[in-house]
Write a protein that holds these residues in place. Structure first.
Motif, PDB file in Angstrom:
ATOM      1  N   GLN A   1       0.830  -1.209   0.000  1.00 45.38           N
ATOM      2  CA  GLN A   1       0.000   0.000   0.000  1.00 45.38           C
ATOM      3  C   GLN A   1       0.864   1.258   0.000  1.00 45.38           C
ATOM      4  O   GLN A   1       0.559   2.241  -0.691  1.00 45.38           O
ATOM      5  CB  GLN A   1      -0.926   0.001   1.233  1.00 45.38           C
ATOM      6  CG  GLN A   1      -1.967  -1.105   1.210  1.00 45.38           C
ATOM      7  CD  GLN A   1      -1.507  -2.375   1.894  1.00 45.38           C
ATOM      8  OE1 GLN A   1      -0.334  -2.736   1.800  1.00 45.38           O
ATOM      9  NE2 GLN A   1      -2.415  -3.051   2.570  1.00 45.38           N
TER      10      GLN A   1
ATOM     11  N   LYS B   1       2.235   2.041  -3.387  1.00 44.65           N
ATOM     12  CA  LYS B   1       1.253   2.705  -4.260  1.00 44.65           C
ATOM     13  C   LYS B   1       1.174   4.200  -3.935  1.00 44.65           C
ATOM     14  O   LYS B   1       1.096   5.050  -4.838  1.00 44.65           O
ATOM     15  CB  LYS B   1      -0.114   2.050  -4.102  1.00 44.65           C
ATOM     16  CG  LYS B   1      -0.192   0.653  -4.676  1.00 44.65           C
ATOM     17  CD  LYS B   1      -1.569   0.034  -4.453  1.00 44.65           C
ATOM     18  CE  LYS B   1      -1.623  -1.386  -5.008  1.00 44.65           C
ATOM     19  NZ  LYS B   1      -2.925  -2.041  -4.729  1.00 44.65           N
ATOM     20  N   ASP B   2       1.202   4.521  -2.633  1.00 47.73           N
ATOM     21  CA  ASP B   2       1.125   5.933  -2.240  1.00 47.73           C
ATOM     22  C   ASP B   2       2.334   6.712  -2.758  1.00 47.73           C
ATOM     23  O   ASP B   2       2.206   7.864  -3.206  1.00 47.73           O
ATOM     24  CB  ASP B   2       1.065   6.061  -0.718  1.00 47.73           C
ATOM     25  CG  ASP B   2      -0.277   5.605  -0.137  1.00 47.73           C
ATOM     26  OD1 ASP B   2      -1.242   5.473  -0.922  1.00 47.73           O
ATOM     27  OD2 ASP B   2      -0.347   5.374   1.089  1.00 47.73           O
TER      28      ASP B   2
ATOM     29  N   ASP C   1       3.265  11.960   1.604  1.00 50.00           N
ATOM     30  CA  ASP C   1       2.492  11.358   0.523  1.00 50.00           C
ATOM     31  C   ASP C   1       1.846  10.035   0.932  1.00 50.00           C
ATOM     32  O   ASP C   1       1.083   9.440   0.169  1.00 50.00           O
ATOM     33  CB  ASP C   1       3.401  11.105  -0.689  1.00 50.00           C
ATOM     34  CG  ASP C   1       3.970  12.407  -1.239  1.00 50.00           C
ATOM     35  OD1 ASP C   1       3.245  13.416  -1.236  1.00 50.00           O
ATOM     36  OD2 ASP C   1       5.146  12.397  -1.675  1.00 50.00           O
ATOM     37  N   VAL C   2       2.181   9.560   2.132  1.00 46.98           N
ATOM     38  CA  VAL C   2       1.641   8.280   2.606  1.00 46.98           C
ATOM     39  C   VAL C   2       0.355   8.537   3.376  1.00 46.98           C
ATOM     40  O   VAL C   2       0.235   9.532   4.105  1.00 46.98           O
ATOM     41  CB  VAL C   2       2.674   7.567   3.520  1.00 46.98           C
ATOM     42  CG1 VAL C   2       2.121   6.255   4.052  1.00 46.98           C
ATOM     43  CG2 VAL C   2       3.967   7.327   2.752  1.00 46.98           C
ATOM     44  N   SER C   3      -0.618   7.669   3.231  1.00 45.94           N
ATOM     45  CA  SER C   3      -1.909   7.840   3.913  1.00 45.94           C
ATOM     46  C   SER C   3      -1.694   7.918   5.418  1.00 45.94           C
ATOM     47  O   SER C   3      -0.772   7.289   5.958  1.00 45.94           O
ATOM     48  CB  SER C   3      -2.852   6.693   3.567  1.00 45.94           C
ATOM     49  OG  SER C   3      -2.326   5.466   4.028  1.00 45.94           O
TER      50      SER C   3
END
Length: 835
Positions: A698, A701-702, A728-730
Motif C-alpha cells: 500500500q 502505491k502511495d 504522501d503516505v496515507s
C-alpha cells in the motif's frame, strides 16, 4: 578402390534435379538441373546445367555434356528416382534410362534436403514433421528456427536438450509443444519414468528372531518386511552391525533404524537416539514415535536445543533424557556432548542418524561430521544406523562410517518425471490445473492425489498459496517461520487428505513426511542458490507413497533464461535439465579454520587424551591441521596443553557448549569487562532481521515506487529516516512509520540509519516483550499494532531460543570473570524469556 557412385533424380516442375553422390555423402559432388527433350528415339538429355558444386553455388552458367552424362549414368552403382512425383514425368525419365538398359529404383528422400540441394533418405531415424517425414538434420534446423523465434532466451544446454528430445521422440510437433504445454501430456512433457520393481523376495516377520512385543507390533501393520528392510536384516541389522542404508524416499528405510533401536531397547542393550537435521522433522518423529511405541510401553522424549522456550504448544512435550527413545536434532544432542554431559544420556544401544547426506552440507556438514565422530568415540559398543536417500559415493561413506552398506535402488511405486517450460505469468494457472487434475484422482488404496509445491522462499510460499486460493483451491503454506501449532495443523490436514496442496520451501520440507502423490518444482533454487542433485532427488522422492498411491508424479517448471544471481551463467531451465539427468558428484570435505577450531574444541569435551583426540578426527570425513589448530586454541585461552593431555579452559568449555565462534566469545568477554548491559550484549551478538512491513504494498502505491517489504533493507530505511516523502503516505500508515522512526532511529551515530542501532533496538523490543510474558504470536501482534511490522512466529521463536542460549553463555562467562551482577542479570533475563 573406386568410389561408390549414386545418381538421384527428383522432379522439379518440367525439369529434373540431378544429384551426383559419391560414397553416400549427404552433400552431392554436384547438383544440376536436367531438361529432357523427346525425339524419334524417345526422351533424351537436352540440357544439363550445373547449379552447385561441392556445396557452393555457381555464379556463372556451366553445362554438362549430354554424352558425358550418359557415360556417368552407365558408371553409376545406383540410380534412384525420388518418390512422390508425377507418374507421367517418371515415364519420360524411365524412357531415357531404359534406352540405355539402365535400371533405377524409387526412394523416399527428405523434401527439405532436396530443396536445399542436399541428399538424405527417409528411414527409421527420420522425424515426423506435420504430415510428412524429414531427416533429423533438417528437423534440427527447423527446430532451431522455432526456438529462436520463441524469444525464450534459452541456453545452449537447453537447445541441446530439445535436440535430444527431437531425436528421441522423432516427432517435431510434440517436441515444439514442450514450449507451451498446458498440462501434463505423457507424449509431450514426460522426461522419463523411474520404474518400480515388485518381483522381490520379502522376509516374513514371523520368522524374524526379534522380541515378541516388537514382532507383534510389526505384524499389526504387515506380514512381511519391505525389500530394503529385508536387505538390512541380511546385512546384519539384528546382529548389531553398523549399517549405511541408501534408499529412495518411501521405501521403508526409516523402519530399519527403528527395528534396530526397539530391538536393542527390549533386549536391555540401551536406549535409542534418533537424530534428524530439522526441528520440524524432530517434532514430527516425536509425535509418530509416541503414538507407535506407547503401544509397547516405551517412553519418548525430544531434545532440540540447548534450552526450549516454554510456550503453550511445547510445554506438554517430554524433554527428559530418562526415556527409552530420544528424538533430537543434531545440535540438540551435540550440545549435551559439548557440555561434557555424555553420561547423562545413560546406556545407549542404538544411534540412528537420519538424512546422513547432510554431511555434505556446506554450512552444517562439519558439525554433523564432528557429532558422529564424538558419538562413535563415546559409545563404542553402540549400533549405528545411517539413513539417506542419496549418497554420491556410498562405498566410501560406508567404509568411513565403519558400516555395512545396504543399497536399494528401486522404488515401491513408479515415478513419472515431467518437464514444462513455463513463463512466470503462466505458472499459477498451470499449477492450479495440475493440482485439480491430481486431486480428482483416487488411488487403488482409496487416497486422493495431493501435491507438494517446492519454491525458493517463504514469501513465494504465501504468494503461490494465495494465488491458488483465489482460484478456489484450498492451499496451505508451510515453512520454518510458522510456529509448531501452525505446522501441525497443516501436517494433520494434509495427512487426512483435506487439502489438495501444500506450498513449502525446499530447505524445510525435504525430510518432513507429507504423503503426496505429486511434487511440483516451481523453482530450481533454494534461496538464491541452485538445487543440488542430492537435494532434488530427496525432494522428488516425496512423490508417491506405497501405502497411499499407485504412482508418483514429479513436475519441473523452469522459466527459460531465469537466474537468481547476477553473473551466473546457468539458467533455470538448464539447471532443471541437469537435475533430471542426475549424476551425483563426489563430495569434498574442506573445512575452514573456524570450522576446524570448533570441531577440535568440541571433541575435547569428550576426551582429555591427545591420542584419542587424533583418533576422533581421523574418523571424520574432513581433514584437520590438528597441531596448528591446537596451538591457536591455546593462544585463545580455550584449551591447556599438558603433555599428552589436553583440557578445555572454562572459557573454552562455554564456547564449545554454546556453539560460539572465537570472535563472538571475545565480544562477550569484552562487553562484560566494559559493563555493557546484558540486553545490549545479546542484541549485539544477533540482530532480528526477519521483519517485514505489513503494508509495504500500500505504501508503494502511495509513493509510486516499488518498496521492498523487508524493514531493514536500504530503500525502506531511507524512506523512513528521511521523512520528507511520508507526507504522501496515507495517515494510517504514516503514523505507524513515524512510531517506528521515533523508537528505532534516535541515535547519534554518523552512519545512521546504517549503524545497526535500528536493528539492535528492534531486537531489544522483541526481547523485552518476551520478558513481559508475551508468546511469540502475541509479540508479533504488538509489533503490528505499534509499527505495522510483522514477522513469522517461527522466526521469533528461533530468535528467542538463540537469545536464551547466548544469555546462558553470558551468565557463565560473567561468573568466570567474577562479574556476578552481570551474571545475575543474564540469568534473570534468561528465565523470563524461557517462561
Amino acid at each position: 578402390m573406386y568410389p561408390m557412385l549414386w545418381i538421384l533424380f527428383a522432379e522439379k516442375g518440367p525439369k529434373w534435379t540431378v544429384m551426383i553422390i559419391l560414397d553416400k555423402n549427404k552433400e552431392p559432388l554436384w547438383t544440376g538441373e536436367l531438361e529432357l527433350k523427346e525425339n524419334t528415339a524417345g526422351f533424351r538429355p537436352h540440357k544439363i546445367r550445373i547449379l552447385k558444386r561441392e556445396g557452393k553455388e555457381l555464379s556463372d552458367e556451366e553445362y554438362f555434356q549430354s554424352k558425358d552424362f550418359i557415360n556417368l549414368l552407365k558408371k553409376a552403382n545406383r540410380i534412384m528416382v525420388a518418390s512422390g512425383g508425377s507418374p507421367d514425368r517418371e515415364k519420360e525419365l524411365s524412357s531415357l534410362l531404359c534406352a540405355y538398359q539402365l535400371k533405377y529404383e524409387n526412394v523416399n528422400i527428405c523434401r527439405f534436403c532436396r530443396m536445399a540441394q542436399r541428399f538424405n533418405f527417409i528411414n527409421k531415424s527420420s522425424v515426423r514433421y506435420h504430415k510428412e517425414k524429414i531427416c533429423p538434420d533438417c528437423a534440427k534446423d527447423e527446430l532451431r528456427k522455432v526456438l529462436k523465434n520463441s524469444r525464450q532466451n534459452m541456453g545452449d544446454t537447453t537447445v541441446d536438450f530439445f535436440y535430444e528430445t527431437l531425436l528421441r521422440t522423432k516427432d517435431f510437433e510434440k517436441t515444439v509443444a514442450m514450449l507451451s504445454a498446458g498440462r501434463l501430456d505423457p507424449e509431450v512433457t514426460k522426461y522419463d519414468t523411474v520404474k518400480s520393481v515388485t518381483a522381490e523376495k520379502l522376509t516374513g516377520i514371523k520368522k524374524l528372531p526379534i522380541h515378541k512385543r516388537l514382532k507383534n507390533l510389526l505384524l499389526s501393520k504387515s506380514e512381511t518386511l519391505l525389500p530394503v528392510q529385508s536387505l538390512a536384516v541380511d546385512a546384519g541389522l539384528l546382529l548389531g552391525k553398523n549399517l549405511l542404508v541408501v534408499s529412495a524416499t518411501a521405501t521403508g528405510k526409516t523402519l530399519v533404524g527403528e527395528i534396530a533401536g526397539i530391538e536393542n531397547i527390549l533386549n536391555g542393550k540401551g536406549k535409542m537416539l534418533y537424530l534428524v537435521p530439522l526441528v520440524a522433522l524432530a517434532n514430527q518423529k516425536y509425535d509418530q514415535f509416541q503414538k507407535r511405541y506407547s503401544e509397547i510401553d516405551l517412553s519418548v522424549s525430544i531434545k532440540i536445543g540447548a534450552e526450549l522456550i516454554k510456550t503453550k504448544s511445547t510445554s506438554a512435550m517430554r524433554k527428559t533424557l530418562d526415556s527409552d527413545i530420544i528424538v533430537g536434532t543434531y545440535e540438540g544432542i551435540d550440545h549435551i556432548l559439548r557440555l561434557g554431559n555424555a553420561d547423562s544420556l545413560g546406556k545407549v544401544g542404538t544411534v540412528v542418524i537420519d538424512e546422513v547426506h547432510m554431511l555434505t552440507d556446506p554450512e552444517r556438514g562439519h558439525r554433523l561430521d564432528g557429532l558422529i565422530a564424538r558419538l562413535r568415540y563415546t559409545f563404542p559398543e553402540t549400533q549405528f544406523i545411517y539413513l539417506s536417500a542419496t549418497v554420491a559415493n556410498p562405498d566410501y561413506f560406508a567404509k568411513k562410517l565403519d558400516s555395512n552398506l545396504v543399497v536399494y535402488e528401486h522404488r515401491p511405486v513408479p515415478i513419472e518425471r515431467h518437464l514444462i517450460f513455463a513463463q512466470e505469468h503462466e505458472k499459477n494457472r498451470l499449477m492450479a490445473q495440475l493440482i485439480q487434475d491430481e486431486y480428482a484422482m483416487k488411488s487403488s488404496k482409496g487416497h486422493r492425489g495431493q501435491t507438494i509445491i517446492f519454491t525458493n522462499s517463504r514469501v513465494n510460499c504465501h504468494t503461490i498459496a494465495g494465488a491458488l486460493q483465489s482460484q478456489g483451491i484450498p492451499a496451505a503454506f508451510y515453512h520454518a517461520g510458522l510456529n509448531l501449532n501452525e505446522r501441525k495443523v497443516v501436517e494433520n490436514k494434509f495427512g487426512r487428505g483435506e487439502i489438495p496442496v501444500v506450498v513449502t520451501t525446499a530447505a524445510l520440507a525435504a525430510g518432513v513426511d507429507f504423503p503426496a502423490s505429486q511434487v511440483i518444482f516451481e523453482s530450481m533454487a533454494m534461496g538464491i542458490e541452485w538445487l543440488s542433485v542430492s537435494d532434488f532427488l530427496q525432494m522428488s522422492g516425496r512423490a508417491g507413497r506405497p501405502d497411499y498411491h499407485d504412482r508418483g508424479i514429479v513436475v519441473l517448471m523452469p522459466v527459460p533464461g531465469k537466474s537468481y544471481l547476477s553473473g551466473t551463467k546457468e539458467t533455470e531451465e538448464e539447471i532443471a535439465i541437469a537435475l533430471l539427468k542426475g549424476g551425483l558428484l563426489e563430495e569434498k570435505f574442506d573445512y575452514d579454520e573456524e570450522e576446524q577450531l570448533e570441531e577440535l574444541l568440541a571433541s575435547v569435551s569428550v576426551t582429555s587424551s591427545r591420542l584419542d583426540l587424533s583418533k576422533i578426527h581421523r574418523s571424520m570425513f574432513g581433514s584437520f591441521s590438528e597441531n596448528m589448530m591446537l596451538i591457536k586454541l591455546q593462544k585463545f585461552k580455550f584449551i591447556e596443553l599438558l603433555g599428552k593431555e589436553i583440557r578445555q579452559t572454562r572459557l573454552g568449555q562455554i564456547a564449545s557448549a554454546y556453539f560460539l565462534s572465537v570472535s563472538k566469545t571475545y565480544m562477550i568477554v569484552d562487553s562484560i569487562a566494559a559493563n555493557i548491559s546484558v540486553l545490549h550484549i545479546i542484541t549485539n551478538l544477533d540482530f532480528f532481521t526477519a521483519a517485514t512491513f505489513k503494508y509495504a504494498e500500500q505504501i508503494s502505491k502511495d509513493l509510486r515506487m516499488n518498496l521492498p517489504s523487508r524493514v531493514f533493507q536500504g530503500a525502506f530505511m531511507d524512506i523512513i529516516f528521511d521523512g520528507s516523502n511520508l507526507k504522501d503516505v496515507s495517515p494510517k500508515y504514516q503514523k505507524l512509520l513515524l512510531n517506528f522512526a521515533a523508537d528505532m532511529f534516535v541515535c547519534s551515530c554518523a552512519e545512521s540509519p546504517y549503524c545497526g542501532c535500528a536493528e539492535r533496538k528492534f531486537s531489544e523490543k522483541i526481547i523485552l516483550l518476551r520478558t513481559k510474558g508475551l508468546e511469540p504470536i502475541e509479540i508479533i501482534r504488538k509489533l503490528e499494532d505499534d509499527y505495522g511490522i510483522s514477522a513469522y512466529a517461527g522466526d521469533v521463536f528461533s530468535y528467542l531460543e538463540d537469545a536464551v542460549r547466548n544469555l546462558e553463555a553470558i551468565e557463565l562467562i560473567a561468573k568466570t570473570v567474577k562479574k556476578n551482577e552481570i551474571a545475575a542479570a543474564a540469568k534473570e533475563m534468561r528465565l523470563k524469556i524461557q517462561g
